[in-house]
Enzyme design. Structure first.
Site, short mmCIF file in Angstrom:
data_model
loop_
_atom_site.label_atom_id
_atom_site.label_comp_id
_atom_site.label_asym_id
_atom_site.label_seq_id
_atom_site.Cartn_x
_atom_site.Cartn_y
_atom_site.Cartn_z
CB VAL A 96 10.55 -5.36 19.23
CG1 VAL A 96 11.65 -5.10 18.22
CG2 VAL A 96 10.78 -4.57 20.52
CB CYS A 97 8.46 -5.11 13.81
SG CYS A 97 8.44 -6.01 12.24
#
Lengths: 130, 136
Positions: free
Chosen positions: A77-78
């Protein structure tokens, strides 16, 4: 064939996460390698364990967690996109002085470099979104 | 870090402010450039508005991030392709776009234009030639 998958849209509002899930499952069944799955933009909303869909609907989030556990997938997940949208693991939450965290099992939070690396290492990068 | 150099083509298709895609695409471009890959940008559809001159966001309470495109030359991003038809359809010409430059190390740091107008046929080959196409 080695794939990196990018998911740019949130669950339920958009089909991107469902399509990416089906694509990933089919690729694994064919014996292809999934190097990484990267969640960006509203796609980070696929990673909150607080999601509670109606009982007669699919659970997009646990589906990813289960697939990751079964196939040792790297669900990333960024961090910048996650911070904007309130997705945090315990460390991120503490670092930003928040009182809760919500990252679902099997996901990890990391930087955009992970997406670029995914593009460099995989044979194909497949983007799901608008 | 891997020594492989791939050609990354970022396809920017959306207007700069109505959604977050343009801003977050730019964030990927900046990180990608740090990986010393061959980074190129293509602006098409409403994406051409991302690089128009004179953007003023004061009244919508959002940050005007268009100056960042001007810094991309310093990150070794040399090629910014713009779809000719997309400009025409929106009543724009190249004069409405930011004056984007890069400096050519091999020619005594001569300033060169980053913007290259392309038609839809040329866009097809750009996408075919790229190793990685990221579409925003």
């Amino acid at each position: 064939m080695k794939y990196t998958i990018q998911i740019n849209e949130g669950p339920y509002t958009h089909q991107a996460s469902d399509s990416a899930y089906n694509f990933t499952k089919a690729a694994l069944e064919k014996g292809y390698e999934i190097f990484r799955i990267f969640f960006y933009h509203d796609g980070v909303n696929n990673a909150t364990r607080l999601t509670t869909p109606p009982q007669d609907d699919r659970n997009v989030i646990t589906r990813w967690s289960e697939l990751a556990a079964a196939h040792d997938l790297d669900l990333v997940v960024c961090v910048a996109a996650a911070q904007r949208r309130g997705i945090a693991d315990a460390d991120e939450s503490a670092r930003n002085g928040k009182d809760a965290d919500n990252l679902a099992p099997g996901f990890r939070i990391s930087g955009l470099g992970q997406l670029i690396e995914g593009g460099i290492i995989a044979d194909r990068l497949v983007v799901f979104g608008d | 870090m891997s020594s492989v150099i791939k050609q990354f083509l970022y396809v920017n298709r959306k207007a700069p402010y109505g959604t977050v895609y343009a801003l977050e695409s730019l964030e990927v471009v900046l990180i990608g450039a740090a990986f010393e890959q061959d980074v190129r940008l293509l602006f098409m559809d409403d994406g051409v508005f991302q690089i128009t001159k004179g953007q003023d966001t004061a009244d919508i309470g959002m940050k005007n991030f268009s100056p960042t495109y001007g810094a991309l030359g310093d990150y070794d991003v040399k090629y910014m392709y713009v779809c000719k038809q997309s400009l025409e359809e929106r009543g724009l010409t190249v004069d409405d776009l930011l004056d984007l430059k890069w400096e050519d190390e091999d020619e005594d740091w001569a300033e060169k234009d980053s913007i290259i107008l392309v038609d839809r046929e040329e866009m097809k080959s750009l996408m075919t030639d790229a190793d990685v196409v990221l579409s925003f």
